[in-house]
Design an enzyme around this catalytic site. Sequence first.
Site, PDB file in Angstrom:
ATOM      1  CG  ASN A 184       0.553  -0.226  14.023  1.00 11.37           C
ATOM      2  OD1 ASN A 184       1.568   0.085  13.405  1.00 11.37           O
ATOM      3  ND2 ASN A 184       0.397  -1.410  14.562  1.00 11.37           N
TER       4      ASN A 184
ATOM      5  CG  HIS B 273       2.223   0.322   7.235  1.00  9.59           C
ATOM      6  ND1 HIS B 273       2.537  -0.921   7.700  1.00  9.59           N
ATOM      7  CD2 HIS B 273       1.087   0.164   6.497  1.00  9.59           C
ATOM      8  CE1 HIS B 273       1.630  -1.785   7.296  1.00  9.59           C
ATOM      9  NE2 HIS B 273       0.737  -1.150   6.555  1.00  9.59           N
TER      10      HIS B 273
ATOM     11  CG  HIS C  81       3.993  -6.011  16.200  1.00  6.89           C
ATOM     12  ND1 HIS C  81       3.246  -6.854  15.416  1.00  6.89           N
ATOM     13  CD2 HIS C  81       4.683  -6.834  17.032  1.00  6.89           C
ATOM     14  CE1 HIS C  81       3.469  -8.116  15.752  1.00  6.89           C
ATOM     15  NE2 HIS C  81       4.347  -8.126  16.737  1.00  6.89           N
TER      16      HIS C  81
ATOM     17  NE  ARG D  14       6.359  -9.277  12.571  1.00  2.71           N
ATOM     18  CZ  ARG D  14       5.111  -9.688  12.380  1.00  2.71           C
ATOM     19  NH1 ARG D  14       4.133  -8.833  12.331  1.00  2.71           N
ATOM     20  NH2 ARG D  14       4.848 -10.958  12.222  1.00  2.71           N
TER      21      ARG D  14
ATOM     22  NE  ARG E 211       8.207  -8.900   9.361  1.00  6.37           N
ATOM     23  CZ  ARG E 211       7.122  -9.642   9.153  1.00  6.37           C
ATOM     24  NH1 ARG E 211       6.047  -9.116   8.617  1.00  6.37           N
ATOM     25  NH2 ARG E 211       7.130 -10.920   9.455  1.00  6.37           N
TER      26      ARG E 211
ATOM     27  CD  GLU F  18      -0.084  -4.411  17.580  1.00  6.80           C
ATOM     28  OE1 GLU F  18       0.499  -5.121  16.746  1.00  6.80           O
ATOM     29  OE2 GLU F  18      -1.014  -3.667  17.299  1.00  6.80           O
TER      30      GLU F  18
ATOM     31  CB  THR G  75      -1.194  -9.587  13.688  1.00  8.13           C
ATOM     32  OG1 THR G  75      -0.125  -8.725  14.057  1.00  8.13           O
ATOM     33  CG2 THR G  75      -1.511 -10.518  14.832  1.00  8.13           C
TER      34      THR G  75
ATOM     35  CD  GLU H 234      -6.062  -4.429  19.068  1.00  7.05           C
ATOM     36  OE1 GLU H 234      -5.091  -4.072  19.767  1.00  7.05           O
ATOM     37  OE2 GLU H 234      -6.048  -4.404  17.816  1.00  7.05           O
TER      38      GLU H 234
ATOM     39  CG  HIS I 136      -5.594  -6.833  11.908  1.00  2.00           C
ATOM     40  ND1 HIS I 136      -5.702  -7.157  10.582  1.00  2.00           N
ATOM     41  CD2 HIS I 136      -4.291  -6.991  12.234  1.00  2.00           C
ATOM     42  CE1 HIS I 136      -4.499  -7.514  10.137  1.00  2.00           C
ATOM     43  NE2 HIS I 136      -3.628  -7.415  11.115  1.00  2.00           N
TER      44      HIS I 136
HETATM   45  N1  PXP Z   1      -4.206  -4.457  16.142  1.00  4.71           N
HETATM   46  C1  PXP Z   1      -3.267  -5.421  16.068  1.00  4.71           C
HETATM   47  C2  PXP Z   1      -3.169  -6.388  17.193  1.00  4.71           C
HETATM   48  C3  PXP Z   1      -2.388  -5.496  14.963  1.00  4.71           C
HETATM   49  O1  PXP Z   1      -1.464  -6.461  14.919  1.00  4.71           O
HETATM   50  C4  PXP Z   1      -2.504  -4.533  13.943  1.00  4.71           C
HETATM   51  C5  PXP Z   1      -1.568  -4.571  12.787  1.00  4.71           C
HETATM   52  O2  PXP Z   1      -0.278  -4.291  13.189  1.00  4.71           O
HETATM   53  C6  PXP Z   1      -3.494  -3.545  14.067  1.00  4.71           C
HETATM   54  C7  PXP Z   1      -4.350  -3.541  15.158  1.00  4.71           C
HETATM   55  C8  PXP Z   1      -3.675  -2.485  13.029  1.00  4.71           C
HETATM   56  O3  PXP Z   1      -4.137  -3.093  11.860  1.00  4.71           O
HETATM   57  P1  PXP Z   1      -4.183  -2.251  10.508  1.00  4.71           P
HETATM   58  O4  PXP Z   1      -2.765  -1.867  10.189  1.00  4.71           O
HETATM   59  O5  PXP Z   1      -4.760  -3.203   9.525  1.00  4.71           O
HETATM   60  O6  PXP Z   1      -5.037  -1.053  10.774  1.00  4.71           O
END
Ligand code: PXP
Length: 237
Positions: free
Chosen positions: A7, A10, A43, A45, A49, A70, A101, A151, A191
């Site tokens: 992901n 960031h 993601h 949103r 953001r 996402e 999330t 997931e 997550h």
């Molecule tokens: N899976 C989902 C559904 C998420 O919303 C996120 C965070 O955006 C992640 C995985 C990844 O989580 P992390 O950034 O804590 O590794």
Amino acid sequence: MPGLAINVDHVATLREARKINIPDPVTAAAIVELAGADGVVVHLREDRRHIRDRDVRLLRETIKTKLILEMAATSEMIAIAIEIKPDLVTLVPEKREELTTEGGLDIHHHKDLVSDAVQALQKGGIPVSIFVDPDPDQIKLAHRIDANCVEIHTGTFCEADTPEKRSEAFERIVDSAKLAYKLKLGVNAGHGLGYQTIKAFKGLSEIDEFSIGHSIIARAVLVGLDRAVREMIALIK
Ligand code: PXP
């Protein structure tokens, strides 16, 4: 062997801190692919953001592995997904005020909404995953509404502050993964996973892919900082 989808939200968060065009999550996606990632996750949103529509469109053109989008199960997002055609949509709950999330999508409470979204996306040719807590009822519901994949939310396990809570949370993940696998759902997990917590998953063959963002981008900042400082010093001297 399970895969890794990264992901890159960031990277976009850092860009938005200045509202300029660096760092670009599209460039980051190319780097994570070159390093061996099996997919890139963003993601989009409602409040935009971090990831912007432009990012998702460009990623669709540039990604050579898999683009995983996402999103909340809203009509706006469904229309965008059907137009852009990611390789997978992961439906997540979304609250404006949350930092990230906060938990799985409660399919029981939003059954019609989620089921309609799954159908609309699948009709548009997009397989759908649902982000759920490690709860057998949610897994069964995901199967009942014909999701392609789940997931499993690993956040409670990763944040557990005692060994007892940690092993209880992990057992729930294992049971949910086995149930989802038995129901022939694809099984992803994510997550909060980091360089320590990931070790617990070794050998859990039911999981197809991990979705990880924060810990990898956080580490990239720290391991890359030394080089970035040296490069600037060389330019100044
Ligand atoms: N899976 C989902 C559904 C998420 O919303 C996120 C965070 O955006 C992640 C995985 C990844 O989580 P992390 O950034 O804590 O590794």
